[in-house]
Design a protein around this motif. Sequence first.
Motif, PDB file in Angstrom:
ATOM      1  N   VAL A   1       1.042  -1.434  -0.085  1.00 58.64           N
ATOM      2  CA  VAL A   1       0.138   0.116  -0.311  1.00 58.64           C
ATOM      3  C   VAL A   1       0.790   1.606  -0.021  1.00 58.64           C
ATOM      4  CG1 VAL A   1      -1.535   0.978   1.654  1.00 58.64           C
ATOM      5  CG2 VAL A   1      -1.966  -1.261   1.273  1.00 58.64           C
ATOM      6  N   PHE A   2       2.270   1.113   1.144  1.00 54.58           N
ATOM      7  CA  PHE A   2       2.648   2.287   0.445  1.00 54.58           C
ATOM      8  C   PHE A   2       3.957   2.343  -0.375  1.00 54.58           C
ATOM      9  CE2 PHE A   2       2.183   2.512   5.072  1.00 54.58           C
ATOM     10  CZ  PHE A   2       1.501   3.566   6.337  1.00 54.58           C
ATOM     11  N   SER A   3       3.727   1.380  -1.091  1.00 57.61           N
ATOM     12  CA  SER A   3       4.431   1.985  -2.135  1.00 57.61           C
ATOM     13  C   SER A   3       4.007   1.892  -3.073  1.00 57.61           C
ATOM     14  CB  SER A   3       4.777   0.197  -2.715  1.00 57.61           C
ATOM     15  OG  SER A   3       6.441  -0.734  -1.874  1.00 57.61           O
ATOM     16  N   PHE A   4       2.209   1.810  -3.248  1.00 58.97           N
ATOM     17  CA  PHE A   4       1.561   2.189  -4.117  1.00 58.97           C
ATOM     18  C   PHE A   4       1.408   3.492  -4.163  1.00 58.97           C
ATOM     19  CE2 PHE A   4      -2.884   3.352  -5.716  1.00 58.97           C
ATOM     20  CZ  PHE A   4      -2.603   2.798  -7.000  1.00 58.97           C
ATOM     21  N   ASP A   5       1.048   3.797  -2.891  1.00 56.83           N
ATOM     22  CA  ASP A   5       1.151   5.639  -2.433  1.00 56.83           C
ATOM     23  C   ASP A   5       2.516   6.414  -3.439  1.00 56.83           C
ATOM     24  OD1 ASP A   5      -1.120   5.577  -1.620  1.00 56.83           O
ATOM     25  OD2 ASP A   5      -0.247   5.726   0.752  1.00 56.83           O
ATOM     26  N   GLN A   6       3.501   6.370  -3.036  1.00 63.11           N
ATOM     27  CA  GLN A   6       4.786   6.591  -3.109  1.00 63.11           C
ATOM     28  C   GLN A   6       4.857   6.690  -4.882  1.00 63.11           C
ATOM     29  OE1 GLN A   6       6.937   8.241  -1.720  1.00 63.11           O
ATOM     30  NE2 GLN A   6       5.747   7.989   0.397  1.00 63.11           N
ATOM     31  N   PHE A   7       4.557   5.256  -5.504  1.00 62.60           N
ATOM     32  CA  PHE A   7       4.751   5.429  -6.868  1.00 62.60           C
ATOM     33  C   PHE A   7       3.530   6.524  -7.374  1.00 62.60           C
ATOM     34  CE2 PHE A   7       2.373   4.213 -10.927  1.00 62.60           C
ATOM     35  CZ  PHE A   7       3.408   4.419 -11.981  1.00 62.60           C
ATOM     36  N   SER A   8       2.109   6.487  -6.341  1.00 63.12           N
ATOM     37  CA  SER A   8       1.479   7.205  -7.252  1.00 63.12           C
ATOM     38  C   SER A   8       1.496   9.047  -7.437  1.00 63.12           C
ATOM     39  CB  SER A   8      -0.334   7.494  -6.678  1.00 63.12           C
ATOM     40  OG  SER A   8       0.138   7.314  -5.309  1.00 63.12           O
ATOM     41  N   MET A   9       1.926   9.048  -5.742  1.00 59.75           N
ATOM     42  CA  MET A   9       3.041  10.471  -5.456  1.00 59.75           C
ATOM     43  C   MET A   9       3.502  10.907  -6.959  1.00 59.75           C
ATOM     44  SD  MET A   9       3.131  11.096  -1.624  1.00 59.75           S
ATOM     45  CE  MET A   9       2.948  10.014  -0.853  1.00 59.75           C
ATOM     46  N   MET A  10       4.421   9.898  -7.351  1.00 55.48           N
ATOM     47  CA  MET A  10       5.740  10.290  -8.182  1.00 55.48           C
ATOM     48  C   MET A  10       5.101  10.942  -9.134  1.00 55.48           C
ATOM     49  SD  MET A  10       9.558   8.060  -7.109  1.00 55.48           S
ATOM     50  CE  MET A  10       8.585   7.175  -8.241  1.00 55.48           C
TER      51      MET A  10
END
Length: 136
Positions: free
Chosen positions: A29-38
């Motif tokens: 979930v946090f990896s997806f958040d970081q990807f969506s922010m980038m």
Amino acid sequence: MIRARVKDERGSQMIEFILVFPLVWILIVFSFDQFSMMYNKQKALAAAYEAGRIAAVQPNFGLAKFHAKQRGTSELAQGIGVLHKDVQLELDGNGWRKGSHVKAKATVSFRLLSTGELFEITESYYMMVENAEEKQ
């Protein structure tokens, strides 16, 4: 009897799964958040660039605002989970003349998967006006 229970490995895989799965899920979930922010940050920068580029070649500020908003919002629409998108143009103090500068600002907001918080990204890009009409 206690030794027999300790050596019995039935159910150990289920316990390991129960202990490890939440950690793996949080990581995903946090990896997806970081990807969506980038990704959305890159889309905002691309939208600001596209808006500034199309605005810089317009003959007047009205057309520049219209085309910049159109081109920038179409770029922002490609973001992940976009809730709000906006593109604005700002002129420096010299007005819309050849050689003056315009600032294109793109803003995108979206919700984070992990917390549900609203996250906003703003990027800007400066361009020189290239094709302004000469006023007599």
